[in-house]
Design an enzyme around this catalytic site. Sequence first.
Site, short mmCIF file in Angstrom:
data_model
loop_
_atom_site.label_atom_id
_atom_site.label_comp_id
_atom_site.label_asym_id
_atom_site.label_seq_id
_atom_site.Cartn_x
_atom_site.Cartn_y
_atom_site.Cartn_z
N HIS A 195 3.40 4.29 6.21
CA HIS A 195 2.90 5.32 5.30
C HIS A 195 1.76 6.14 5.90
CE1 HIS A 195 0.81 1.52 4.16
NE2 HIS A 195 -0.24 2.29 4.18
N ASP A 249 0.82 -1.22 0.00
CA ASP A 249 0.00 0.00 0.00
C ASP A 249 0.84 1.26 0.00
OD1 ASP A 249 -2.33 1.45 -0.01
OD2 ASP A 249 -2.70 1.27 2.13
#
Length: 891
Positions: free
Chosen positions: A332, A106
């Site tokens: 992230h 991701d």
Amino acid sequence: MPYEKHHVRLIELMDRLLDVLERNPGFRSFHLDGQTIVLDDYLEVRPERRDQVMRYVAEGRLSTGPWYILQDEFLTSGEANLRNLLIGHRDAARYGAVTKIGYFPDSFGNIGQAPQILKQAGMATAVFGRGVKPTGFNNAVAESAHYESPYSEMVWRSPDGSEVLGILFANWYHNGMEIPTDPEQAAAYWRTKLADVERYASTRHLLFMNGCDHQPVQLDVPLALETAAKLYPELTFIHSNFADYAEAVASSVPEDLTVVQGELRSQRTDGWGTLVNTASARVYIKQENDRIQTLLENVAEPLATFAAMAGTSYPHHLFVHAWKILMQNHPHDSICGCSVDEVHREMMTRFAKSRHLAEALATQSAEAIAARADTSAFSDYAGARPFVAFNTSGWMRNGTIEIELEIARAPLGEDFAAVRAGLAAISAVGRVIDPSGNPVVSRTEDLGVRFGYELPDDRFRQPYWARVIRIVMQADHVPALGYGAYAWIPTDEAEAEPQGSLFIDGRTMENDRLRVTVADDGTLTLTDKENGRTYGGLCEYENVGDIGNEYMFKQPEGEVPLTTKGLPAQIRAAEDLPFRATLEFRHEWEIPGSADALLEEEREAMVPFPVRKAQRSAERVPFVVTTRVTLEKGSETVQVSVSFDNTARDHRLRVLVPTGIETDRHYADSIFEIPERPNVPAPEWTNPSYCHHQQSFAGVDNEEEGFLVANRGLNEYEVLRDGRNTIAVTLLRAVGELGDWGVFPTPEAQCPGRHTAEFALIPYRGAKARSGAAARASQYKVPWTVRQTDVHEGKLPSRHAFLAWEGDSLALTAVKVNENTGDLMFRWYNMSRSESRLTAVLQAVTGEGEWYESNVLEEVLSERQPGAAGIGRIEREVRPSEIVTLGFRTK
């Protein structure tokens, strides 16, 4: 949710997972998301289950690594990406086995050098969820004949030519979740799922991912697969693992796989789903991350390596600890600033912890080296107070250094007044000299009497009072990866105030390289004397509304940006030294206080941000911007610091630097490369904004001229399509919601309060000089380290470089010691697309030694050239864009 709330869910998930592995041999494997921190966090609470975890890892039923955490690749430095890989490999091996798959499920885009990094680490396959068409926001599958790859499998090639098999989660990484066991439901489920995957698969091996964010373990997977096998007897359903799956795919991919080159950033899409604006969400966390990464990799590690070369021990355990705390902020959704406020509050605590460790390690190492550097040349001067200035960057350095120096001490006693009076009576009149006795231009400020203390290794704490002065001076030609010694010496009479100034008048500063003039509205005109080019209108500020969220920037439709163009600025000379001058100017601006009321309604109703209709409010609030522009003697860099108190909401602030350089491409600092990017997006792009990621700089050049804007923790920029190729750097983006799949207010993402942003302007002589400008931009981020010492003899000279190296277009990124072998490790990469030659000479190594070729995991690949008598030399050709790691082993 905050960390500990998720932690509770992780413990429950792992408990259930271990229980099902124990009682059901048919539950064959579980992939721990490619990161070892999952097991660290679990066993912190459940240490009694360590043996069980290690047994299943050894059996291959639990897969962990190769990473420590799942980082954002673009917002963490090149070395941070590699420490993530190193620590992940180390910890996974300690648990029992490393999963050798390049796992990026991701990441908000993928770095161009990932294939080279993976190949060097012994991985031949990368799996990723974003960056390549046909996917868009949340991996929505697009209907288009213009896919970058017609298959979910492709060849991914780095700029150096390294290749891996790339596998895109074209159906996202949850396409096999919640598999029904009921035959009727399973038939409908598999009918759709098989068609979706077959649409993109290039082989007969179809990938289904059984899990997702916040998804519990599906305990009845074996039963669900039995049901599927009965429904589709012509197919084989395998509860597999990534290693076996990748091997099966690699052995059967067709020869016509598409080659995708370099960065994967979803540039062939409509531009709304790239998530690039996470680079400007909560800028304050990016700035702190940049500061600590720089402290660790460019200051503390080199200093500790020099100290080890001089005879001290290298504190591996503390560096791993510091890196781990920092990397706990690198996932992230953390470093990207796209979480709830509690997550980011905790990040700031982790940043502080990691920074304190880095500072302590740097201080200890610098003091150890200073204690071994020969300062006996100052013994002829009574009352001399030596100090050592360290240049831990990869290039020779000139610049202004500052140090607070203790010139006298008295033990802490009860009669403070008498002690203070005695210290105050000591003269603070003196001057700075180098070891040859030559005077150094400097300015001294008397700071009076202060409290201080020492914590000796061999006795109780030692509090004292000290007479303190501050010295500001010009340090010239301090060698790369080295230091120079100086001393303050008392004098009978006050030295004459240093003469000279970089000011031409109250609006203009000039050195032998650059001339800087500030206009009435605070914009700068910069003349590069070397190539005779002048750049005007620099550092205008732009403010627009932002009705997007932490993931996405969205300017209100039809809004005209506010700028400081024509807004009078209050201008003054803030500092005037022979070697440094600073102009300060202040804009008293007014901007809208927030978006209008419609934005809150649209947020609550989850109106998609691209179609929102909110505008900015009519109410105005003060927005005062103070800018300090600094020019140093001999410098080719103009340093700029911008401070403001943000009292507004729902807006973005940028600095505009029009270059006027004619070219259709630009470049930026990324992870072990300087990629070139087009100034105009692809035809599919519909987003009015065209922002990009950067690390240390972004720039524009052609054959005749170039201009680069360096930064400290400002990761978002855009080259405007305004006919002037203006570089716009985001200084602040203030928004009030997380975004994504729900309604999550984030008032702290409005970033209220005081902020300071720092950047630098660097003109240069065209594309051939780009690497030199990049080196100056990289050095701009690295602080000087200065430590006081005493007069003593030493085994090290008063001026020294521990490693001397040369190489056109090469950048040095790592100076450290290998944790397992104790060998010295050095890393470079070639910034250009041309071959370069590296020459490195190691100095001050005890005994003989030899260089060897290594990789990003610091493994020995091949022996190179032997060193002799404590000096090791190596020469090596470096391919275009190659990452080179060399080790040095003493015998």
